[in-house]
Write a protein that holds these residues in place. Structure first.
Motif, PDB file in Angstrom:
ATOM      1  N   LYS A  15       0.719  -1.321  -0.050  1.00 44.34           N
ATOM      2  CA  LYS A  15      -0.018  -0.038   0.184  1.00 44.34           C
ATOM      3  C   LYS A  15       1.011   1.242   0.045  1.00 44.34           C
ATOM      4  O   LYS A  15       1.863   1.082   0.612  1.00 44.34           O
ATOM      5  CB  LYS A  15      -0.731   0.023   1.187  1.00 44.34           C
ATOM      6  CG  LYS A  15      -1.852   1.012   1.136  1.00 44.34           C
ATOM      7  CD  LYS A  15      -2.650   1.009   2.620  1.00 44.34           C
ATOM      8  CE  LYS A  15      -3.411   2.387   2.852  1.00 44.34           C
ATOM      9  NZ  LYS A  15      -4.073   2.579   4.120  1.00 44.34           N
ATOM     10  N   GLY A  19       6.121   2.168   3.161  1.00 44.33           N
ATOM     11  CA  GLY A  19       7.587   2.432   3.648  1.00 44.33           C
ATOM     12  C   GLY A  19       8.455   1.678   2.718  1.00 44.33           C
ATOM     13  O   GLY A  19       9.616   1.276   3.017  1.00 44.33           O
ATOM     14  N   THR A  21       9.761   2.458  -0.476  1.00 42.38           N
ATOM     15  CA  THR A  21      10.917   3.533  -0.794  1.00 42.38           C
ATOM     16  C   THR A  21      11.915   3.734   0.201  1.00 42.38           C
ATOM     17  O   THR A  21      13.239   3.329   0.094  1.00 42.38           O
ATOM     18  CB  THR A  21      10.503   4.831  -1.351  1.00 42.38           C
ATOM     19  OG1 THR A  21       9.551   4.543  -2.079  1.00 42.38           O
ATOM     20  CG2 THR A  21      11.626   5.495  -1.927  1.00 42.38           C
ATOM     21  N   SER A  22      11.477   3.699   1.603  1.00 46.79           N
ATOM     22  CA  SER A  22      12.406   4.091   2.776  1.00 46.79           C
ATOM     23  C   SER A  22      13.305   2.758   2.788  1.00 46.79           C
ATOM     24  O   SER A  22      14.591   3.064   3.381  1.00 46.79           O
ATOM     25  CB  SER A  22      11.733   4.481   3.897  1.00 46.79           C
ATOM     26  OG  SER A  22      10.846   5.560   3.905  1.00 46.79           O
ATOM     27  N   PHE A  32      18.033   7.757   5.897  1.00 49.04           N
ATOM     28  CA  PHE A  32      16.607   7.437   6.104  1.00 49.04           C
ATOM     29  C   PHE A  32      16.259   9.031   6.051  1.00 49.04           C
ATOM     30  O   PHE A  32      16.505   9.811   6.645  1.00 49.04           O
ATOM     31  CB  PHE A  32      16.184   6.982   7.506  1.00 49.04           C
ATOM     32  CG  PHE A  32      14.733   7.155   7.804  1.00 49.04           C
ATOM     33  CD1 PHE A  32      13.731   6.331   7.215  1.00 49.04           C
ATOM     34  CD2 PHE A  32      14.178   8.112   8.779  1.00 49.04           C
ATOM     35  CE1 PHE A  32      12.488   6.619   7.362  1.00 49.04           C
ATOM     36  CE2 PHE A  32      13.020   8.087   9.177  1.00 49.04           C
ATOM     37  CZ  PHE A  32      12.171   7.319   8.406  1.00 49.04           C
ATOM     38  N   SER A  33      15.345   9.186   5.043  1.00 47.59           N
ATOM     39  CA  SER A  33      14.913  10.709   4.733  1.00 47.59           C
ATOM     40  C   SER A  33      13.851  11.026   5.653  1.00 47.59           C
ATOM     41  O   SER A  33      12.791  10.330   5.692  1.00 47.59           O
ATOM     42  CB  SER A  33      14.459  10.759   3.253  1.00 47.59           C
ATOM     43  OG  SER A  33      15.380  10.370   2.324  1.00 47.59           O
ATOM     44  N   TYR A  37       6.929  13.344   3.108  1.00 46.55           N
ATOM     45  CA  TYR A  37       6.643  12.242   2.293  1.00 46.55           C
ATOM     46  C   TYR A  37       6.251  12.483   0.898  1.00 46.55           C
ATOM     47  O   TYR A  37       5.478  13.266   0.444  1.00 46.55           O
ATOM     48  CB  TYR A  37       5.442  11.408   2.878  1.00 46.55           C
ATOM     49  CG  TYR A  37       4.679  10.259   2.089  1.00 46.55           C
ATOM     50  CD1 TYR A  37       5.506   9.546   1.642  1.00 46.55           C
ATOM     51  CD2 TYR A  37       3.495  10.671   1.847  1.00 46.55           C
ATOM     52  CE1 TYR A  37       4.817   8.432   0.604  1.00 46.55           C
ATOM     53  CE2 TYR A  37       2.880   9.584   0.922  1.00 46.55           C
ATOM     54  CZ  TYR A  37       3.513   8.440   0.474  1.00 46.55           C
ATOM     55  OH  TYR A  37       2.810   7.588  -0.333  1.00 46.55           O
ATOM     56  N   THR A  40       5.780   7.700  -4.555  1.00 46.48           N
ATOM     57  CA  THR A  40       6.502   7.142  -5.791  1.00 46.48           C
ATOM     58  C   THR A  40       5.348   7.351  -6.930  1.00 46.48           C
ATOM     59  O   THR A  40       4.272   6.794  -6.570  1.00 46.48           O
ATOM     60  CB  THR A  40       6.961   5.649  -5.757  1.00 46.48           C
ATOM     61  OG1 THR A  40       7.603   5.668  -4.416  1.00 46.48           O
ATOM     62  CG2 THR A  40       7.690   5.227  -6.844  1.00 46.48           C
ATOM     63  N   THR A  64       7.851  -0.042  -6.741  1.00 48.22           N
ATOM     64  CA  THR A  64       6.607  -0.031  -7.303  1.00 48.22           C
ATOM     65  C   THR A  64       5.836   1.290  -6.440  1.00 48.22           C
ATOM     66  O   THR A  64       5.832   1.217  -5.219  1.00 48.22           O
ATOM     67  CB  THR A  64       5.555  -1.022  -7.620  1.00 48.22           C
ATOM     68  OG1 THR A  64       5.184  -1.452  -6.331  1.00 48.22           O
ATOM     69  CG2 THR A  64       6.429  -2.169  -8.373  1.00 48.22           C
ATOM     70  N   ALA A  65       4.931   1.923  -7.097  1.00 47.69           N
ATOM     71  CA  ALA A  65       3.973   2.922  -6.376  1.00 47.69           C
ATOM     72  C   ALA A  65       2.878   2.254  -5.588  1.00 47.69           C
ATOM     73  O   ALA A  65       2.345   1.426  -6.276  1.00 47.69           O
ATOM     74  CB  ALA A  65       3.375   3.896  -7.568  1.00 47.69           C
ATOM     75  N   GLY A  66       2.760   2.540  -4.311  1.00 49.87           N
ATOM     76  CA  GLY A  66       1.670   1.878  -3.936  1.00 49.87           C
ATOM     77  C   GLY A  66       0.323   2.469  -4.092  1.00 49.87           C
ATOM     78  O   GLY A  66      -1.042   1.807  -3.749  1.00 49.87           O
ATOM     79  N   LYS A 122       8.242  -0.139   9.677  1.00 55.79           N
ATOM     80  CA  LYS A 122       8.199   0.868  11.002  1.00 55.79           C
ATOM     81  C   LYS A 122       8.406   0.445  12.066  1.00 55.79           C
ATOM     82  O   LYS A 122       7.535   0.689  13.329  1.00 55.79           O
ATOM     83  CB  LYS A 122       6.861   1.670  10.758  1.00 55.79           C
ATOM     84  CG  LYS A 122       6.893   2.433   9.142  1.00 55.79           C
ATOM     85  CD  LYS A 122       5.709   3.106   9.044  1.00 55.79           C
ATOM     86  CE  LYS A 122       5.376   3.566   7.191  1.00 55.79           C
ATOM     87  NZ  LYS A 122       4.394   4.706   7.018  1.00 55.79           N
ATOM     88  N   SER A 155      12.708  -1.825  10.358  1.00 60.34           N
ATOM     89  CA  SER A 155      12.606  -0.387  10.699  1.00 60.34           C
ATOM     90  C   SER A 155      13.621   0.288   9.553  1.00 60.34           C
ATOM     91  O   SER A 155      14.909   0.239   9.823  1.00 60.34           O
ATOM     92  CB  SER A 155      12.870   0.025  12.112  1.00 60.34           C
ATOM     93  OG  SER A 155      12.972   1.489  11.861  1.00 60.34           O
ATOM     94  N   SER A 156      13.218   1.328   8.678  1.00 56.46           N
ATOM     95  CA  SER A 156      13.946   1.960   7.754  1.00 56.46           C
ATOM     96  C   SER A 156      14.744   3.000   8.518  1.00 56.46           C
ATOM     97  O   SER A 156      15.681   3.591   8.446  1.00 56.46           O
ATOM     98  CB  SER A 156      13.440   2.295   6.643  1.00 56.46           C
ATOM     99  OG  SER A 156      12.990   1.295   5.970  1.00 56.46           O
ATOM    100  N   LYS A 157      13.980   3.513   9.695  1.00 58.83           N
ATOM    101  CA  LYS A 157      14.377   4.464  10.481  1.00 58.83           C
ATOM    102  C   LYS A 157      15.697   4.181  11.149  1.00 58.83           C
ATOM    103  O   LYS A 157      16.614   4.886  11.132  1.00 58.83           O
ATOM    104  CB  LYS A 157      13.190   4.983  11.418  1.00 58.83           C
ATOM    105  CG  LYS A 157      13.806   6.137  12.211  1.00 58.83           C
ATOM    106  CD  LYS A 157      12.759   6.699  13.005  1.00 58.83           C
ATOM    107  CE  LYS A 157      12.897   7.878  13.778  1.00 58.83           C
ATOM    108  NZ  LYS A 157      11.844   8.542  14.672  1.00 58.83           N
TER     109      LYS A 157
END
Ligand SMILES: Nc1nc2c(ncn2[C@@H]2O[C@H](COP(=O)(O)OP(=O)(O)OP(=O)(O)O)[C@@H](O)[C@H]2O)c(=O)[nH]1
Length: 205
Positions: A15, A19, A21-22, A32-33, A37, A40, A64-66, A122, A155-157
């Motif tokens: 969806k 997260g 792209t992250s 981590f940006s 937000y 994509t 891909t774009a969610g 996340k 967690s990408s953070k």
């Protein structure tokens, strides 16, 4: 211009805002940006060489774009994929339904034996405040087992489990190729070997 040879096509599905792209940014650029937000559009591609033992496997990652607006296009990106990382955000139950949708799509349209990795994103949010969790870990784990998928919380953070996830994708790909090569090179048909092994060791009268 140099062109990087891609060994395995990997597709990120899930969806919007879950997260994806992250995850790719954390894995490829170790960052981590935190800015606003940006969704994509269509899809983004990045090739990443990944060391597996003495071998280098180059993963060609399609992010891909969610957004449902791009749903039809996403099919183009998972065609021929060796791995699909299907993401959900455990603080958003609708994202888990969306992950189930993508798994169904992969099962219905899969052409090449695409391996599925169910990825919760996340994790840092849940670690900070457990009441945010909307998807029980065990329910997700049961779902993953039902579909024969790996299940990992990331967690990408913080970077938690992100390298491990992509490393596992590369390792599984290397192992699948190795298994294939071994069977071909030795001329042994694995099914026949199993049959003969069974008939030698197990007498079922
Ligand atoms: N706290 C936290 N926030 C995250 C994490 N991963 C992503 N986010 C945030 O979630 C939002 C969406 O992240 P993206 O990576 O752009 O999501 P996406 O799935 O690529 O979204 P689409 O491009 O619309 O499909 C951003 O504001 C990110 O900063 C994470 O591990 N922890």
């Amino acid at each position: 211009m140099s062109v990087l040879r891609v060994d395995a096509k990997v597709v990120m599905l899930g969806k919007e805002s879950v997260g994806k792209t992250s995850l790719v940014e954390r894995y490829v650029y170790h960052r981590f940006s935190v800015g606003p937000y940006q969704n994509t559009i269509g899809a983004a591609f990045i090739a990443k060489p990944t060391k597996v033992g003495e071998t280098v496997i180059t993963l060609g990652i399609w992010d891909t774009a969610g957004s449902e607006r791009y749903q039809a296009m996403s099919r183009i990106y998972y065609r021929g994929a060796k791995a699909a990382i299907v993401c959900y955000d455990p603080t958003d139950s609708s994202s888990f339904q969306r992950a189930q949708f993508w798994v169904k799509q992969l099962q219905d349209y899969d052409e090449t034996g695409c391996r599925i990795y169910l990825c919760a994103t996340k994790k840092d949010l849940i670690d900070e405040d457990r009441t945010l969790r909307q998807i029980d870990y065990h329910d997700a784990q049961d779902f993953a087992e039902d579909i024969g998928a790996e299940h990992v919380e990331t967690s990408s953070k913080t970077g938690n489990n992100v390298d491990e996830l992509f490393q596992k994708v590369a390792e599984d790909y290397r192992d699948s190729v190795f298994l294939h090569m071994t069977a071909e090179e030795t001329g042994i048909n694995l099914d026949q070997r199993t049959d003969s092994y069974l008939s030698n060791c197990c007498h079922m009268n």
